[in-house]
Design an enzyme around this catalytic site. Structure first.
Site, PDB file in Angstrom:
ATOM      1  N   ARG A  25      22.208  29.388 -14.181  1.00 16.11           N
ATOM      2  CA  ARG A  25      22.340  28.681 -15.405  1.00 16.11           C
ATOM      3  C   ARG A  25      22.320  29.658 -16.719  1.00 16.11           C
ATOM      4  O   ARG A  25      21.177  30.152 -16.597  1.00 16.11           O
ATOM      5  CB  ARG A  25      21.461  27.256 -15.420  1.00 16.11           C
ATOM      6  CG  ARG A  25      21.670  26.606 -16.752  1.00 16.11           C
ATOM      7  CD  ARG A  25      22.919  26.049 -16.659  1.00 16.11           C
ATOM      8  NE  ARG A  25      22.928  25.184 -17.984  1.00 16.11           N
ATOM      9  CZ  ARG A  25      23.990  24.661 -18.418  1.00 16.11           C
ATOM     10  NH1 ARG A  25      25.083  24.846 -17.832  1.00 16.11           N
ATOM     11  NH2 ARG A  25      24.060  23.911 -19.583  1.00 16.11           N
ATOM     12  N   GLU A  54       0.036   5.608   4.128  1.00 17.69           N
ATOM     13  CA  GLU A  54      -1.051   6.270   5.001  1.00 17.69           C
ATOM     14  C   GLU A  54      -1.936   6.497   4.273  1.00 17.69           C
ATOM     15  O   GLU A  54      -2.745   7.550   4.400  1.00 17.69           O
ATOM     16  CB  GLU A  54      -0.280   7.546   5.289  1.00 17.69           C
ATOM     17  CG  GLU A  54       0.960   7.445   6.220  1.00 17.69           C
ATOM     18  CD  GLU A  54       0.602   7.164   7.646  1.00 17.69           C
ATOM     19  OE1 GLU A  54      -0.638   7.128   7.904  1.00 17.69           O
ATOM     20  OE2 GLU A  54       1.662   7.060   8.319  1.00 17.69           O
TER      21      GLU A  54
HETATM   22  P1  TGC Z   1     -15.031   2.247   8.297  1.00 21.34           P
HETATM   23  O1  TGC Z   1     -16.166   1.729   8.644  1.00 21.34           O
HETATM   24  O2  TGC Z   1     -15.012   3.708   7.605  1.00 21.34           O
HETATM   25  O3  TGC Z   1     -14.460   3.065   9.780  1.00 21.34           O
HETATM   26  C1  TGC Z   1     -14.166   2.002  10.936  1.00 21.34           C
HETATM   27  C2  TGC Z   1     -14.153   3.065  11.985  1.00 21.34           C
HETATM   28  O4  TGC Z   1     -12.802   3.796  12.129  1.00 21.34           O
HETATM   29  C3  TGC Z   1     -13.575   5.103  12.045  1.00 21.34           C
HETATM   30  N1  TGC Z   1     -12.431   5.836  11.169  1.00 21.34           N
HETATM   31  C4  TGC Z   1     -11.551   6.888  11.800  1.00 21.34           C
HETATM   32  N2  TGC Z   1     -11.181   7.247  12.939  1.00 21.34           N
HETATM   33  C5  TGC Z   1     -10.121   7.829  13.069  1.00 21.34           C
HETATM   34  N3  TGC Z   1      -9.387   8.226  12.263  1.00 21.34           N
HETATM   35  C6  TGC Z   1      -9.605   7.967  10.946  1.00 21.34           C
HETATM   36  N4  TGC Z   1      -8.927   8.618   9.798  1.00 21.34           N
HETATM   37  C7  TGC Z   1     -10.704   7.088  10.727  1.00 21.34           C
HETATM   38  N5  TGC Z   1     -11.450   6.588   9.446  1.00 21.34           N
HETATM   39  C8  TGC Z   1     -12.493   6.055   9.784  1.00 21.34           C
HETATM   40  C9  TGC Z   1     -14.783   5.078  11.619  1.00 21.34           C
HETATM   41  O5  TGC Z   1     -15.587   6.283  12.071  1.00 21.34           O
HETATM   42  C10 TGC Z   1     -15.471   3.794  12.227  1.00 21.34           C
HETATM   43  O6  TGC Z   1     -15.645   3.998  13.615  1.00 21.34           O
HETATM   44  P2  TGC Z   1     -16.735   3.239  14.427  1.00 21.34           P
HETATM   45  O7  TGC Z   1     -16.607   3.524  15.623  1.00 21.34           O
HETATM   46  O8  TGC Z   1     -17.895   3.359  13.645  1.00 21.34           O
HETATM   47  O9  TGC Z   1     -16.038   1.798  14.177  1.00 21.34           O
HETATM   48  O10 TGC Z   1     -13.609   1.699   7.711  1.00 21.34           O
HETATM   49  P3  TGC Z   1     -13.622   0.952   6.415  1.00 21.34           P
HETATM   50  O11 TGC Z   1     -13.159  -0.344   6.485  1.00 21.34           O
HETATM   51  O12 TGC Z   1     -14.679   1.074   5.371  1.00 21.34           O
HETATM   52  O13 TGC Z   1     -12.221   1.749   5.576  1.00 21.34           O
HETATM   53  C11 TGC Z   1     -12.363   2.995   5.325  1.00 21.34           C
HETATM   54  C12 TGC Z   1     -10.881   3.313   4.626  1.00 21.34           C
HETATM   55  C13 TGC Z   1     -10.695   2.673   3.161  1.00 21.34           C
HETATM   56  C14 TGC Z   1     -10.933   4.819   4.530  1.00 21.34           C
HETATM   57  C15 TGC Z   1      -9.810   3.056   5.430  1.00 21.34           C
HETATM   58  O14 TGC Z   1      -9.581   1.607   5.670  1.00 21.34           O
HETATM   59  C16 TGC Z   1      -8.286   3.544   5.054  1.00 21.34           C
HETATM   60  O15 TGC Z   1      -8.000   4.763   5.542  1.00 21.34           O
HETATM   61  N6  TGC Z   1      -7.622   2.803   4.359  1.00 21.34           N
HETATM   62  C17 TGC Z   1      -6.332   3.097   3.989  1.00 21.34           C
HETATM   63  C18 TGC Z   1      -5.414   2.386   4.813  1.00 21.34           C
HETATM   64  C19 TGC Z   1      -4.043   3.049   5.446  1.00 21.34           C
HETATM   65  O16 TGC Z   1      -4.017   4.313   5.212  1.00 21.34           O
HETATM   66  N7  TGC Z   1      -2.874   2.167   5.501  1.00 21.34           N
HETATM   67  C20 TGC Z   1      -1.824   2.952   6.200  1.00 21.34           C
HETATM   68  C21 TGC Z   1      -1.183   1.713   6.780  1.00 21.34           C
HETATM   69  S1  TGC Z   1       0.272   2.475   7.988  1.00 21.34           S
HETATM   70  C22 TGC Z   1       1.381   3.316   7.006  1.00 21.34           C
HETATM   71  O17 TGC Z   1       1.277   3.392   5.756  1.00 21.34           O
HETATM   72  C23 TGC Z   1       2.449   3.892   7.500  1.00 21.34           C
HETATM   73  S2  TGC Z   1       3.807   4.500   6.615  1.00 21.34           S
HETATM   74  C24 TGC Z   1       4.310   5.604   7.645  1.00 21.34           C
HETATM   75  C25 TGC Z   1       5.659   6.353   7.272  1.00 21.34           C
HETATM   76  O18 TGC Z   1       6.587   5.504   6.889  1.00 21.34           O
HETATM   77  O19 TGC Z   1       5.823   7.341   7.437  1.00 21.34           O
HETATM   78  P1  FAD Z   2      -3.555  -1.605  -2.851  1.00 24.01           P
HETATM   79  O1  FAD Z   2      -4.572  -1.394  -1.609  1.00 24.01           O
HETATM   80  O2  FAD Z   2      -3.431  -2.975  -3.372  1.00 24.01           O
HETATM   81  O3  FAD Z   2      -3.804  -0.505  -3.874  1.00 24.01           O
HETATM   82  C1  FAD Z   2      -3.603  -0.612  -5.163  1.00 24.01           C
HETATM   83  C2  FAD Z   2      -4.008   0.243  -5.947  1.00 24.01           C
HETATM   84  O4  FAD Z   2      -5.436   0.102  -6.007  1.00 24.01           O
HETATM   85  C3  FAD Z   2      -3.922   1.817  -5.501  1.00 24.01           C
HETATM   86  O5  FAD Z   2      -3.573   2.647  -6.566  1.00 24.01           O
HETATM   87  C4  FAD Z   2      -5.155   1.906  -4.823  1.00 24.01           C
HETATM   88  O6  FAD Z   2      -5.338   3.391  -4.781  1.00 24.01           O
HETATM   89  C5  FAD Z   2      -6.193   1.393  -5.713  1.00 24.01           C
HETATM   90  N1  FAD Z   2      -7.451   0.968  -4.792  1.00 24.01           N
HETATM   91  C6  FAD Z   2      -7.396   0.112  -3.719  1.00 24.01           C
HETATM   92  N2  FAD Z   2      -8.856   0.272  -3.303  1.00 24.01           N
HETATM   93  C7  FAD Z   2      -9.299   1.005  -4.332  1.00 24.01           C
HETATM   94  C8  FAD Z   2     -10.973   1.738  -4.417  1.00 24.01           C
HETATM   95  N3  FAD Z   2     -11.620   1.091  -3.352  1.00 24.01           N
HETATM   96  N4  FAD Z   2     -10.949   2.351  -5.350  1.00 24.01           N
HETATM   97  C9  FAD Z   2     -10.247   2.854  -5.931  1.00 24.01           C
HETATM   98  N5  FAD Z   2      -8.923   2.570  -6.037  1.00 24.01           N
HETATM   99  C10 FAD Z   2      -8.520   1.615  -5.225  1.00 24.01           C
HETATM  100  N6  FAD Z   2       1.970  -0.001   6.375  1.00 24.01           N
HETATM  101  C11 FAD Z   2       2.038  -0.263   7.782  1.00 24.01           C
HETATM  102  O7  FAD Z   2       0.921  -0.749   8.177  1.00 24.01           O
HETATM  103  N7  FAD Z   2       3.086   0.079   8.357  1.00 24.01           N
HETATM  104  C12 FAD Z   2       4.019   0.959   7.873  1.00 24.01           C
HETATM  105  O8  FAD Z   2       4.983   1.341   8.545  1.00 24.01           O
HETATM  106  C13 FAD Z   2       4.038   1.058   6.662  1.00 24.01           C
HETATM  107  N8  FAD Z   2       5.167   1.593   5.812  1.00 24.01           N
HETATM  108  C14 FAD Z   2       5.203   1.658   4.379  1.00 24.01           C
HETATM  109  C15 FAD Z   2       6.497   2.091   3.995  1.00 24.01           C
HETATM  110  C16 FAD Z   2       6.689   1.998   2.621  1.00 24.01           C
HETATM  111  C17 FAD Z   2       7.910   2.515   1.848  1.00 24.01           C
HETATM  112  C18 FAD Z   2       5.348   1.926   1.728  1.00 24.01           C
HETATM  113  C19 FAD Z   2       5.435   1.725   0.145  1.00 24.01           C
HETATM  114  C20 FAD Z   2       4.264   1.231   2.340  1.00 24.01           C
HETATM  115  C21 FAD Z   2       4.074   1.410   3.550  1.00 24.01           C
HETATM  116  N9  FAD Z   2       3.036   0.839   4.364  1.00 24.01           N
HETATM  117  C22 FAD Z   2       2.794   0.620   5.601  1.00 24.01           C
HETATM  118  C23 FAD Z   2       1.992   0.203   3.565  1.00 24.01           C
HETATM  119  C24 FAD Z   2       0.964   1.265   2.952  1.00 24.01           C
HETATM  120  O9  FAD Z   2       0.050   1.899   3.754  1.00 24.01           O
HETATM  121  C25 FAD Z   2       0.121   0.482   1.728  1.00 24.01           C
HETATM  122  O10 FAD Z   2       1.245   0.264   0.720  1.00 24.01           O
HETATM  123  C26 FAD Z   2      -0.995   1.445   1.227  1.00 24.01           C
HETATM  124  O11 FAD Z   2      -1.806   1.483   2.376  1.00 24.01           O
HETATM  125  C27 FAD Z   2      -1.561   0.869  -0.006  1.00 24.01           C
HETATM  126  O12 FAD Z   2      -1.721  -0.594   0.181  1.00 24.01           O
HETATM  127  P2  FAD Z   2      -1.239  -1.438  -1.057  1.00 24.01           P
HETATM  128  O13 FAD Z   2       0.344  -1.217  -1.163  1.00 24.01           O
HETATM  129  O14 FAD Z   2      -1.532  -2.918  -0.581  1.00 24.01           O
HETATM  130  O15 FAD Z   2      -2.022  -1.150  -2.308  1.00 24.01           O
END
Ligand code: TGC
Ligand code: FAD
Length: 403
Positions: free
Chosen positions: A287, A382
Site C-alpha cells: 500500500r 473457557e
Molecule cells: P474450586 O473449589 O477452585 O475447584 C473445584 C475442584 O476442581 C479442581 N480444579 C481443577 N481441576 C482441573 N483443572 C482445572 N482447571 C481446575 N480448577 C479447579 C480443584 O482442585 C477442586 O478439586 P477438589 O478435588 O478439591 O474438589 O472451584 P470454584 O467453584 O471455586 O471455581 C473456581 C473457578 C472460578 C476457577 C472455576 O469455576 C472456573 O474455572 N470458572 C470458569 C468457568 C469456565 O471456564 N467455563 C467454561 C465452560 S465450557 C466452554 O466455555 C467451552 S467453549 C469451547 C469452544 O467453543 O471452543
Molecule cells: P458471567 O459469568 O456472567 O460474567 C460476566 C462478567 O463478570 C465477565 O466479565 C466476568 O469476567 C465477570 N466476573 C464474573 N465473576 C467474577 C469475579 N468473581 N470477579 C471478577 N469478575 C467476575 N459453555 C459451555 O459449557 N459449553 C460450551 O460449549 C460453550 N461454548 C460457548 C460458545 C460461545 C460462543 C460463548 C460466547 C460461550 C460459550 N460457553 C460455553 C459459555 C462460556 O464458557 C461462558 O460464557 C463464560 O464462562 C462466561 O460466563 P457468562 O457468559 O455467564 O458470564
C-alpha cells in the site's frame, strides 16, 4: 457481497506464510512439522476458500467434521486404540494453531469435540463407553457438545442448578438447562454436568432423541458466526446407568476437561494472530501513500514490530507449556496464564492489523474483522480474561478471590 464472490476473493488471497522469528521450528520434531504441514494444507484447501462466505451467512460448515476426522484433528492426543491419533500435546497444540489461522469457529468445532467430549469419555468413562463413542467421534461421524454453563451460572459453574435424581437403578432423571453450548443444535451426543440431589456433580452422556431433550439454536451472534451455538434443555430426561460417567465426581470433572481445551486455545489464538500479522505485513509493503509503502513509516513499523514480538512471546509460552504437558506437569494455573495472555495478544493484534489495512480492513476481503469478532468469544469462553487473572492471583498469593 455474494457467497461466490467472497469465495473467489478468498481463494485468490494467499495467506500461508507464518512467522517464526525465533526459529522455533528447531524445537519441533519431524512429526510436529509433518502434522503442521498437513493441517496447513487442509486449511488452505478446505477452510480459507469458504470461510468468509460461511461466516457472513452465519452458517456452520458441518461437512468439515468428517474431513477433520480424516485429517486426525479430532482427539489427536488420545490413544490409537480408540481410533485417535496418539500424538503428543505439542502436536495437538499445533493442530489448534493451524485450524485457528483459518477461523476460531473451526478450531472450536475441533476443540469441543476432542477436548470436551472425547477427553471426558476417555478419562472418566467406562471401557464400554470409550468403545461405543470414541471411534465415531474421532472420524467426525458423530458430533458431540459439552454442557456446563447455565443461563444464570457461567463463571461460577459450581453453583449449577441442573439436577440428577437417582432412578433407583444406577441411572438418573435429568432436569435443567444449559446455555451457550458450541455445536449443541447439530450434536448427536452431549456430555452434561449436573448435581445429584444432595450429592456431588456428575457427568452423563445425553443422546439426541432421548425423550424430554431438546437443543435450540442461539441466533444473532456477531462472533464465531461459522460455529453453531445453542442451548440444551432437559425435562425429565431418563439417563440410563450405561450413560453415566463412572470415574469422576465433583467440579474437578468438568474443570479437568477445560484444562485440556484451554491449553489448545492458547495455541489456537497464536494462529489467529499470525493470520492477521501476515496480512498486515504484506499490505504494509504493497500500500503506497505519500509516495512510499506505508510499511516505511515508523508508526506502521512500531505496530508490526510489536506484533511479532508478542507473537514470539506467545509461541514460547505455549511451546514450554506443551513440553510440561507432555510430562504431565502443566498446572491449571499455568494453562490459565497462557490462555489469557495469548487470546489477549491475538485480539490486540487483530485490531492493530485492521488499522494497518485502513478502510479495506473492515471488509471480508481481509481476515481481521472476522478474527477480531471471533476472539471476543474466545476471550470470554473457557473462563473469561478476568477469571484467568484471578486464577493466577490465587496461585501466587494463596488467597482465593472467589470464596
Ligand atoms: P474450586 O473449589 O477452585 O475447584 C473445584 C475442584 O476442581 C479442581 N480444579 C481443577 N481441576 C482441573 N483443572 C482445572 N482447571 C481446575 N480448577 C479447579 C480443584 O482442585 C477442586 O478439586 P477438589 O478435588 O478439591 O474438589 O472451584 P470454584 O467453584 O471455586 O471455581 C473456581 C473457578 C472460578 C476457577 C472455576 O469455576 C472456573 O474455572 N470458572 C470458569 C468457568 C469456565 O471456564 N467455563 C467454561 C465452560 S465450557 C466452554 O466455555 C467451552 S467453549 C469451547 C469452544 O467453543 O471452543
Ligand atoms: P458471567 O459469568 O456472567 O460474567 C460476566 C462478567 O463478570 C465477565 O466479565 C466476568 O469476567 C465477570 N466476573 C464474573 N465473576 C467474577 C469475579 N468473581 N470477579 C471478577 N469478575 C467476575 N459453555 C459451555 O459449557 N459449553 C460450551 O460449549 C460453550 N461454548 C460457548 C460458545 C460461545 C460462543 C460463548 C460466547 C460461550 C460459550 N460457553 C460455553 C459459555 C462460556 O464458557 C461462558 O460464557 C463464560 O464462562 C462466561 O460466563 P457468562 O457468559 O455467564 O458470564
Amino acid at each position: 457481497m455474494s457467497a461466490t464472490t467472497t469465495i473467489e476473493k478468498s481463494a485468490k488471497t494467499d495467506r500461508f506464510e507464518a512467522p517464526d522469528y525465533y526459529q522455533l521450528d528447531e524445537l519441533l520434531t519431524e512429526e510436529h512439522l509433518l502434522v503442521r504441514s498437513a493441517v496447513r494444507d487442509f486449511v488452505k484447501q478446505e477452510v480459507s476458500p469458504i470461510i468468509e462466505a460461511y461466516a457472513e451467512a452465519g452458517k456452520c460448515p458441518v461437512h468439515l467434521f468428517k474431513k477433520m476426522g480424516e485429517l486426525g484433528a479430532l482427539g489427536p492426543s488420545l490413544p490409537e486404540k480408540y481410533g485417535c491419533g496418539g500424538m503428543d500435546e505439542i502436536a495437538y497444540g499445533i493442530i489448534m494453531q493451524e485450524l485457528e489461522r483459518g477461523d476460531s469457529g473451526i478450531r472450536s468445532m475441533a476443540s469441543v469435540q476432542g477436548s470436551l467430549v472425547m477427553y471426558p469419555i476417555y478419562k472418566y468413562g467406562s471401557e464400554a463407553q470409550r468403545m461405543k463413542y470414541l471411534p465415531q467421534l474421532a472420524k467426525g461421524e458423530m458430533i458431540g457438545c459439552f454442557g456446563l454453563t447455565e443461563p444464570n451460572h457461567g463463571s461460577d459453574p459450581g453453583s449449577m442448578l441442573t439436577t440428577l435424581k437417582e432412578d433407583g437403578e444406577g441411572g438418573y432423571i435429568l432436569n435443567g438447562a444449559k446455555m451457550w453450548i458450541t455445536n449443541s443444535p447439530i450434536a448427536d451426543i452431549a456430555v452434561v454436568w449436573g448435581r445429584v440431589e444432595n450429592g456431588p456433580i456428575k457427568g452423563v452422556i445425553v443422546e439426541k432423541g432421548m425423550k424430554g431433550f431438546s437443543a435450540p439454536v442461539i441466533k444473532g451472534k456477531w462472533s464465531l458466526r461459522a460455529s453453531i451455538t445453542g442451548e440444551l434443555v432437559f425435562e425429565n430426561v431418563h439417563i440410563p446407568k450405561e450413560n453415566v460417567l463412572p470415574n469422576v465426581q465433583g467440579l474437578k470433572g468438568p474443570l479437568g476437561c477445560l484444562s485440556k481445551a484451554r491449553y489448545g486455545i492458547s495455541w489456537g489464538a497464536i494462529g489467529a494472530a499470525m493470520d492477521c500479522y501476515d496480512s498486515a505485513l504484506r499490505y504494509s509493503k504493497e500500500r503506497i501513500q505519500f509516495n512510499k509503502p506505508i510499511g516505511q513509516f515508523q508508526l506502521t513499523q512500531k505496530k508490526l514490530a510489536e506484533m511479532i514480538t508478542e507473537i514470539t512471546k506467545a509461541q514460547l509460552l505455549s511451546w514450554r507449556l506443551g513440553t510440561l504437558a507432555n510430562k504431565g506437569k502443566a498446572t491449571p494455573a499455568q494453562i490459565s496464564m497462557a490462555k489469557r495472555n495469548n487470546v489477549d495478544m491475538a485480539i490486540k493484534i487483530a485490531r492493530e492489523a485492521r488499522q494497518i489495512h485502513g478502510g479495506m480492513g473492515i471488509t471480508g476481503e481481509y481476515p481481521m474483522m472476522r478474527h477480531s469478532m471471533n476472539l471476543e468469544s474466545v476471550i470470554t469462553y473457557e473462563g473469561t480474561h478476568d477469571i484467568h487473572l484471578l486464577i493466577t492471583g490465587m496461585d501466587i498469593t494463596g488467597l482465593n478471590a472467589f470464596k
